[in-house]
Design an enzyme around this catalytic site. Structure first.
Site, short mmCIF file in Angstrom:
data_model
loop_
_atom_site.label_atom_id
_atom_site.label_comp_id
_atom_site.label_asym_id
_atom_site.label_seq_id
_atom_site.Cartn_x
_atom_site.Cartn_y
_atom_site.Cartn_z
N GLY A 190 -2.44 -6.26 7.76
CA GLY A 190 -3.66 -6.17 6.97
C GLY A 190 -3.50 -6.78 5.59
N ASP B 154 0.87 -1.18 0.00
CA ASP B 154 0.00 0.00 0.00
C ASP B 154 0.90 1.23 0.00
OD1 ASP B 154 0.83 0.42 2.61
OD2 ASP B 154 -1.16 0.15 3.52
N HIS B 155 0.29 2.40 0.22
CA HIS B 155 1.05 3.66 0.12
C HIS B 155 2.10 3.82 1.21
CE1 HIS B 155 -2.39 4.09 2.77
NE2 HIS B 155 -1.76 5.08 3.39
N ARG C 30 6.49 0.04 8.90
CA ARG C 30 6.56 0.81 10.13
C ARG C 30 7.10 -0.05 11.28
NH1 ARG C 30 0.51 3.40 9.23
NH2 ARG C 30 1.15 5.11 7.86
N ARG D 271 5.98 -34.59 7.39
CA ARG D 271 4.82 -34.33 8.26
C ARG D 271 4.29 -32.91 8.09
NH1 ARG D 271 9.29 -33.48 11.34
NH2 ARG D 271 9.28 -31.82 12.89
N HIS E 31 8.30 -25.00 7.43
CA HIS E 31 7.20 -25.78 7.99
C HIS E 31 5.85 -25.48 7.35
CE1 HIS E 31 9.22 -27.08 12.05
NE2 HIS E 31 9.97 -27.32 11.00
N ASN E 32 5.68 -24.29 6.83
CA ASN E 32 4.35 -23.89 6.33
C ASN E 32 4.29 -23.73 4.82
OD1 ASN E 32 4.85 -21.77 9.05
ND2 ASN E 32 3.44 -23.50 9.18
N GLY F 129 1.85 -0.96 6.38
CA GLY F 129 2.43 -0.34 7.57
C GLY F 129 2.92 -1.37 8.56
C1 RB5 Z 1 -2.44 2.28 6.70
O1 RB5 Z 1 -2.53 3.40 7.51
C2 RB5 Z 1 -2.24 1.03 7.53
O2 RB5 Z 1 -3.41 0.74 8.23
C3 RB5 Z 1 -1.82 -0.14 6.68
O3 RB5 Z 1 -0.64 0.17 6.02
C4 RB5 Z 1 -1.54 -1.45 7.41
O4 RB5 Z 1 -0.67 -1.26 8.48
C5 RB5 Z 1 -2.72 -2.25 7.76
O5 RB5 Z 1 -2.60 -3.39 8.25
#
Ligand code: RB5
Length: 146
Positions: free
Chosen positions: A72, A10-11, A111, A134, A100-101, A68
């Site tokens: 998500g 994402d951004h 972040r 396994r 393992h996965n 971030g």
């Molecule tokens: C964006 O602000 C933030 O929510 C996204 O980058 C991420 O961390 C979500 O899981």
């Protein structure tokens, strides 16, 4: 097996994504960076899902996702059948989600980790083979309906 790696974010994570893309290109990987390329605020589920659909379709050997926190976009990717994506903030976890996965995608939080650690995590993920045995039995049980 293709040596293509697909990257998306994402951004919040465009800069880290580009650092990783350059690192992988220098290592000889074929990097498919599907963006976004401009910094406007966007929605991580869109990018997680789009990248995951391409990996699930066999367009890349692995996918790397960035937002971030890495959380998500990982959650969105894991909604796509056939995708096993973990968020990693350490080298041990990156190695283990392969061993393992049999993870085919990994998510990183821009972040959460700095560039140096991010590159070590990516290298650990890509260097590790799935151990099978396994672990294959258990991986097969992950898919809904299995
Ligand atoms: C964006 O602000 C933030 O929510 C996204 O980058 C991420 O961390 C979500 O899981």
């Amino acid at each position: 097996m293709t040596n293509r790696i697909l990257l998306s974010s994402d951004h919040t994570a465009i800069d880290l994504r580009r650092v990783v893309a350059d690192h992988l290109t220098a290592q000889g990987w074929e990097v498919d960076d599907i963006g976004p390329q401009t910094p406007e605020s966007t929605h991580y589920p869109l990018h997680g899902r789009a990248a995951a659909e391409k990996v699930a379709a066999g367009e890349a050997r692995f996918g790397l996702l960035f937002c971030g926190t890495g959380q998500g976009i990982m959650m969105a990717a894991n909604k796509v059948p056939g995708i096993r994506c973990g968020t990693c903030g350490d080298v041990f976890s990156a190695r283990m989600i392969r061993a393992h996965n049999d993870a085919n995608m990994m998510a990183l939080g821009a972040r959460v980790v700095g560039e140096g650690l991010a590159l070590e995590i990516v290298d650990a993920f890509l260097a590790q083979d799935f151990e099978g045995g396994r672990h294959a039995t258990r991986v097969d049980m992950i898919e809904p309906g299995a």
